[in-house]
Design a protein around this motif. Structure first.
Motif, PDB file in Angstrom:
ATOM      1  N   VAL A   1       3.884 -84.315  18.462  1.00  0.00           N
ATOM      2  CA  VAL A   1       3.983 -83.355  19.572  1.00  0.00           C
ATOM      3  C   VAL A   1       5.255 -82.523  19.441  1.00  0.00           C
ATOM      4  N   GLY A   2       6.354 -83.177  19.069  1.00  0.00           N
ATOM      5  CA  GLY A   2       7.640 -82.485  18.977  1.00  0.00           C
ATOM      6  C   GLY A   2       7.647 -81.374  17.947  1.00  0.00           C
ATOM      7  N   PHE A   3       7.101 -81.633  16.768  1.00  0.00           N
ATOM      8  CA  PHE A   3       7.081 -80.585  15.738  1.00  0.00           C
ATOM      9  C   PHE A   3       6.113 -79.452  16.111  1.00  0.00           C
ATOM     10  N   ALA A   4       5.037 -79.794  16.799  1.00  0.00           N
ATOM     11  CA  ALA A   4       4.118 -78.741  17.268  1.00  0.00           C
ATOM     12  C   ALA A   4       4.829 -77.820  18.256  1.00  0.00           C
ATOM     13  N   LEU A   5       5.589 -78.411  19.188  1.00  0.00           N
ATOM     14  CA  LEU A   5       6.337 -77.609  20.159  1.00  0.00           C
ATOM     15  C   LEU A   5       7.422 -76.792  19.465  1.00  0.00           C
ATOM     16  N   LEU A   6       8.080 -77.388  18.497  1.00  0.00           N
ATOM     17  CA  LEU A   6       9.149 -76.697  17.779  1.00  0.00           C
ATOM     18  C   LEU A   6       8.626 -75.440  17.090  1.00  0.00           C
ATOM     19  N   PHE A   7       7.502 -75.562  16.401  1.00  0.00           N
ATOM     20  CA  PHE A   7       6.978 -74.404  15.675  1.00  0.00           C
ATOM     21  C   PHE A   7       6.305 -73.392  16.602  1.00  0.00           C
ATOM     22  N   ASN A   8       5.974 -73.823  17.823  1.00  0.00           N
ATOM     23  CA  ASN A   8       5.410 -72.870  18.777  1.00  0.00           C
ATOM     24  C   ASN A   8       6.490 -72.141  19.565  1.00  0.00           C
ATOM     25  N   LEU A   9       7.777 -72.445  19.265  1.00  0.00           N
ATOM     26  CA  LEU A   9       8.845 -71.680  19.910  1.00  0.00           C
ATOM     27  C   LEU A   9       8.782 -70.217  19.495  1.00  0.00           C
ATOM     28  N   TYR A  10       8.294 -69.978  18.261  1.00  0.00           N
ATOM     29  CA  TYR A  10       8.140 -68.593  17.826  1.00  0.00           C
ATOM     30  C   TYR A  10       6.709 -68.138  18.081  1.00  0.00           C
ATOM     31  N   MET A  11       6.600 -67.091  18.855  1.00  0.00           N
ATOM     32  CA  MET A  11       5.303 -66.469  19.115  1.00  0.00           C
ATOM     33  C   MET A  11       5.455 -64.956  18.989  1.00  0.00           C
ATOM     34  N   PRO A  12       4.507 -64.283  18.369  1.00  0.00           N
ATOM     35  CA  PRO A  12       4.591 -62.816  18.311  1.00  0.00           C
ATOM     36  C   PRO A  12       4.571 -62.228  19.715  1.00  0.00           C
ATOM     37  N   ASN A  13       5.345 -61.168  19.929  1.00  0.00           N
ATOM     38  CA  ASN A  13       5.423 -60.540  21.243  1.00  0.00           C
ATOM     39  C   ASN A  13       4.143 -59.746  21.518  1.00  0.00           C
ATOM     40  N   ARG A  14       3.386 -60.207  22.502  1.00  0.00           N
ATOM     41  CA  ARG A  14       2.116 -59.557  22.833  1.00  0.00           C
ATOM     42  C   ARG A  14       2.289 -58.443  23.868  1.00  0.00           C
ATOM     43  N   GLU A  15       3.492 -58.303  24.419  1.00  0.00           N
ATOM     44  CA  GLU A  15       3.664 -57.345  25.519  1.00  0.00           C
ATOM     45  C   GLU A  15       3.393 -55.908  25.075  1.00  0.00           C
ATOM     46  N   GLU A  16       3.818 -55.576  23.857  1.00  0.00           N
ATOM     47  CA  GLU A  16       3.574 -54.219  23.364  1.00  0.00           C
ATOM     48  C   GLU A  16       2.074 -53.925  23.295  1.00  0.00           C
ATOM     49  N   LYS A  17       1.289 -54.914  22.839  1.00  0.00           N
ATOM     50  CA  LYS A  17      -0.163 -54.749  22.760  1.00  0.00           C
ATOM     51  C   LYS A  17      -0.767 -54.614  24.151  1.00  0.00           C
ATOM     52  N   VAL A  18      -0.275 -55.412  25.095  1.00  0.00           N
ATOM     53  CA  VAL A  18      -0.787 -55.357  26.467  1.00  0.00           C
ATOM     54  C   VAL A  18      -0.484 -53.998  27.091  1.00  0.00           C
ATOM     55  N   ARG A  19       0.747 -53.503  26.878  1.00  0.00           N
ATOM     56  CA  ARG A  19       1.109 -52.186  27.417  1.00  0.00           C
ATOM     57  C   ARG A  19       0.236 -51.084  26.795  1.00  0.00           C
ATOM     58  N   GLU A  20      -0.025 -51.204  25.516  1.00  0.00           N
ATOM     59  CA  GLU A  20      -0.893 -50.234  24.835  1.00  0.00           C
ATOM     60  C   GLU A  20      -2.301 -50.259  25.441  1.00  0.00           C
ATOM     61  N   ASN A  21      -2.803 -51.464  25.730  1.00  0.00           N
ATOM     62  CA  ASN A  21      -4.128 -51.588  26.344  1.00  0.00           C
ATOM     63  C   ASN A  21      -4.159 -50.951  27.733  1.00  0.00           C
ATOM     64  N   GLN A  22      -3.064 -51.076  28.476  1.00  0.00           N
ATOM     65  CA  GLN A  22      -2.987 -50.428  29.784  1.00  0.00           C
ATOM     66  C   GLN A  22      -3.194 -48.920  29.660  1.00  0.00           C
ATOM     67  N   LEU A  23      -2.491 -48.326  28.720  1.00  0.00           N
ATOM     68  CA  LEU A  23      -2.573 -46.871  28.532  1.00  0.00           C
ATOM     69  C   LEU A  23      -3.981 -46.450  28.106  1.00  0.00           C
ATOM     70  N   ILE A  24      -4.607 -47.257  27.254  1.00  0.00           N
ATOM     71  CA  ILE A  24      -5.977 -46.947  26.805  1.00  0.00           C
ATOM     72  C   ILE A  24      -6.929 -46.989  27.985  1.00  0.00           C
ATOM     73  N   ILE A  25      -6.806 -48.021  28.818  1.00  0.00           N
ATOM     74  CA  ILE A  25      -7.695 -48.169  29.988  1.00  0.00           C
ATOM     75  C   ILE A  25      -7.514 -47.002  30.950  1.00  0.00           C
ATOM     76  N   GLU A  26      -6.272 -46.628  31.203  1.00  0.00           N
ATOM     77  CA  GLU A  26      -6.027 -45.500  32.103  1.00  0.00           C
ATOM     78  C   GLU A  26      -6.615 -44.211  31.538  1.00  0.00           C
ATOM     79  N   SER A  27      -6.516 -44.045  30.227  1.00  0.00           N
ATOM     80  CA  SER A  27      -7.093 -42.857  29.584  1.00  0.00           C
ATOM     81  C   SER A  27      -8.615 -42.846  29.711  1.00  0.00           C
ATOM     82  N   LEU A  28      -9.243 -44.028  29.569  1.00  0.00           N
ATOM     83  CA  LEU A  28     -10.700 -44.120  29.679  1.00  0.00           C
ATOM     84  C   LEU A  28     -11.159 -43.804  31.107  1.00  0.00           C
ATOM     85  N   PHE A  29     -10.424 -44.309  32.098  1.00  0.00           N
ATOM     86  CA  PHE A  29     -10.748 -44.006  33.495  1.00  0.00           C
ATOM     87  C   PHE A  29     -10.630 -42.506  33.762  1.00  0.00           C
ATOM     88  N   LYS A  30      -9.524 -41.907  33.284  1.00  0.00           N
ATOM     89  CA  LYS A  30      -9.318 -40.468  33.469  1.00  0.00           C
ATOM     90  C   LYS A  30     -10.488 -39.679  32.894  1.00  0.00           C
TER      91      LYS A  30
END
Length: 321
Positions: free
Chosen positions: A131-160
């Motif tokens: 469990v400890g080594f699994a948690l240790l290696f999961n400390l690094y995660m790619p930042n998904r916020e940029e992708k989420v923000r991009e999806n927001q802009l796409i959705i707003e564009s589709l609604f427009k």
């Protein structure tokens, strides 16, 4: 063949768990590697919950195994009774994640014909390493916020785009559109974006801000109302004056369809159209009456469409004060 980040982290965590367990001269060191492999999940939060659950599960499994092996003996019957007692107990205490792993570790008691503190410590050490080594290696995660923000802009564009096409269809009623199909595509894209937002939220250990998840939920509800508006508009004949008023609101909404819009100006404009319709002469025929009723319903849906955004804006403004 593509090797993903999670595959690399799984291989490294399992390898290190096995190496450390071997260096510590623990019995059955390969079990630590298997536990690491099974404990590395998609997010930090789920890995933490899984790890804690498995430790408690092992404690419960050991207690039940002690009773079964002490009173029945170290044999297959005792192991069967252990499973009969442990599985429902783990489910009751919401420790289902650890049923398989803990039961594998319990078989070590059966193989060794022993339930001494040294062997129990060995099993907990295997679990902690995996469990400890699994948690240790999961400390690094790619930042998904940029992708989420991009999806927001796409959705707003589709609604427009859909709102503008709705306005155009009022100006040219005979024009061919595929707006319902576009609306379904928005709904599907919002679902995918919600999944990304869920993963982003769960990649924080403690502060789990649900803003993005709430945002996509708000847009999903709006897409449902937009679909109803489109279906109703197809059945409604709109007079020139009414057409201009609704077209103006649709275009204004499209021009200001952004995350920061509180929706209040849109609601005020809809209220003005309501008031305008109240001053119009009453319908003279059944067809006019039904058409007016559909138009009124359309405005109600449009109002609900904007109220969803206004409520979302108010809620999250209060949270940030």
């Amino acid at each position: 063949m593509r090797i993903g980040l999670r595959t690399v982290k799984t291989a490294l965590s399992a390898t290190l768990a096995l190496l450390v367990a071997s260096q510590l001269q623990l019995l059955y060191p390969t079990a630590a590697a298997i536990i690491a492999l099974l404990s590395l999940t998609n997010t930090k939060h789920s890995s933490l919950i899984t790890g804690i659950s498995r430790l408690f599960s092992l404690a419960l499994a050991t207690a039940i195994a002690y009773l079964c092996f002490t009173f029945i003996g170290f044999n297959a019957v005792a192991f069967g009774v252990y499973l009969l007692l442990f599985i429902p107990s783990a489910v009751y205490f919401k420790l289902s994640e650890g049923i398989s792993v803990s039961s594998v570790l319990v078989t070590h008691y059966l193989i060794e014909q022993d339930l001494s503190w040294q062997l129990i410590t060995n099993e907990f050490a295997l679990m902690i390493l995996g469990v400890g080594f699994a948690l240790l290696f999961n400390l690094y995660m790619p930042n998904r916020e940029e992708k989420v923000r991009e999806n927001q802009l796409i959705i707003e564009s589709l609604f427009k785009n859909i709102l503008e096409k709705m306005a155009d269809s009022l100006a040219e009623p005979e024009s061919e559109t595929h707006l319902l199909k576009d609306c379904l595509q928005i709904h599907d894209f919002i679902q995918k974006s919600s999944h990304e937002a869920q993963l982003l939220m769960e990649n924080h250990w403690l502060a789990r801000d649900s803003y993005y998840l709430d945002y996509f939920q708000m847009r999903r509800l709006q897409s449902n109302f937009l679909k109803d508006m489109l279906q109703l508009l197809e059945k409604t004949t709109i007079e020139p004056l009414q057409s201009k008023q609704i077209r103006d609101i649709l275009l204004y909404t499209a021009d200001h369809f952004v995350e920061e819009n509180d929706g209040q100006t849109n609601l005020n404009k809809i209220a003005e159209v309501y008031e305008s319709y109240r001053t119009m002469p009453l319908p003279q025929t059944r067809e006019e009456f039904e058409n007016r009723a559909r138009l009124f319903h359309f405005l109600q849906l449009f109002e609900a469409f904007m109220e969803i955004k206004a409520d979302f804006y108010t809620q999250h403004q209060e949270e940030r004060i």
